[in-house]
Design a protein around this motif. Sequence first.
Motif, short mmCIF file in Angstrom:
data_model
loop_
_atom_site.label_atom_id
_atom_site.label_comp_id
_atom_site.label_asym_id
_atom_site.label_seq_id
_atom_site.Cartn_x
_atom_site.Cartn_y
_atom_site.Cartn_z
N PHE A 185 -8.08 0.58 -4.11
CA PHE A 185 -7.01 -0.64 -3.68
C PHE A 185 -5.97 0.10 -2.59
O PHE A 185 -5.56 -0.63 -1.79
N CYS A 186 -6.05 1.48 -2.83
CA CYS A 186 -4.85 2.13 -1.77
C CYS A 186 -5.59 3.38 -1.47
O CYS A 186 -5.42 4.43 -1.80
N PRO A 187 -6.72 3.29 -0.31
CA PRO A 187 -7.37 4.58 0.16
C PRO A 187 -6.20 5.65 0.50
O PRO A 187 -5.43 5.58 1.14
N ILE A 243 -6.32 9.97 4.99
CA ILE A 243 -7.19 8.79 4.75
C ILE A 243 -6.36 7.75 4.67
O ILE A 243 -6.84 6.62 5.31
N PHE A 244 -5.14 7.70 4.25
CA PHE A 244 -4.35 6.62 4.25
C PHE A 244 -4.25 6.11 5.63
O PHE A 244 -4.20 5.13 6.05
N LEU A 283 0.91 -1.31 -0.09
CA LEU A 283 0.01 0.01 0.14
C LEU A 283 0.90 1.08 0.25
O LEU A 283 0.70 2.16 -0.77
N TRP A 284 1.98 1.32 0.73
CA TRP A 284 2.54 2.37 1.00
C TRP A 284 3.52 2.75 -0.25
O TRP A 284 3.86 3.68 -0.69
N GLY A 285 3.77 1.67 -0.91
CA GLY A 285 4.57 1.76 -2.27
C GLY A 285 3.84 2.53 -3.57
O GLY A 285 4.03 3.29 -4.02
N TYR A 325 -7.30 4.23 7.20
CA TYR A 325 -7.40 3.06 6.55
C TYR A 325 -6.47 2.13 7.41
O TYR A 325 -6.83 0.72 7.69
N ILE A 326 -5.20 2.46 7.56
CA ILE A 326 -4.38 1.60 8.40
C ILE A 326 -4.82 1.53 9.79
O ILE A 326 -4.67 0.29 10.37
N LEU A 327 -5.29 2.48 10.39
CA LEU A 327 -5.94 2.18 11.71
C LEU A 327 -6.84 1.54 11.90
O LEU A 327 -7.14 0.70 12.83
#
Length: 336
Positions: A142-144, A160-161, A108-110, A164-166
């Motif tokens: 796919f990657c908010p 937002i990212f 996701l980070w990529g 989403y990870i939270l």
Amino acid sequence: MPAGSNDQHPTATSPPLKQPASVHRAVIYSACAPGWGDIYVGSRFKGYATLSVFLICAAWATWSMALTAKAVVGQFFDSLEGITPFVMPDLPAVELAISVAGIYFTWLWGMLSAADTASAQRRKTGVSAQASVGWAVAMSWFCPGSGLVYAEDRRLGFMIFGAYILGFLLIVPAYQQLFLGLHELVKSGQLSPNNPFAVIGFVHGLIVRLDYSFGKIFQESTKCFAVAASLAALKQGPLAADKKWLTPTPGYGIALLGLGWLCPGSGQLLQGRNRIGWGFLAGYCGSRFLIVPLLGEGFIGVETADQLAWLAVIVQWSSMIEAPVAMVMGKRSGSH
């Protein structure tokens, strides 16, 4: 130089301009191999760092799965040969979970980093931002957060990212409750193969409680908000003068149906009708969040939760139908 000579001094020509990076290509590269998109744009240190973390997590996960398979298979064959009774051995579950989570988070980070780096490079070179509805929706789904970075709202995209990870951390208690519930049912003997309908009922109840846990709904709502906010940012920015989503066209009408199914209200936001678009999204997410405390605190049962789930479906289908109808009726963004 003698008069009349045809010799001329060579004039200095400017070097050809570097082709601007494509955000689309950078994201695709990072989706295939995290870090590759940053390397493509020119941020080699960030790209190789991301790729290294991904490879380390992948190697760790592979090793953990190999140890798990070795322990389970060895214990299984020992039990078949009568050496020892089959008892589930100690497994590296924590290591496996952390490594797999690392793979997914790095992936996701990529994509987010590639979108951010490519967008920054385009701004630095004075090239206009790319603005594709399809790409914004796909990236946000796919990657908010990456869709908002693509739509030039970097701060909200990273927020937002992070949300989403939270959501993954918030959903852990729900999965723990699911596995503990299954363990208790097996231990008590209620999951008997002689009564398959009872098994289906128990498992269905546990899955419904998982689906309507706070972490699960929070994560799904974050993804929907990411899609809607990306389209709203595009509409307020590079697509401000775009009227094709209000011009009756079969292709765009079908696209509005799909957007309404994927994220209620997103079609209306593309049409510039922000009030009704955000209203549909709030109604959809709110109707799902309503079930969370009612089911969690025991005010309603699983069957009632299944019935209340139709509220979100009604909002979803209303959004799907309303946007194409507005297109056919020729409504304009200024009327709302």
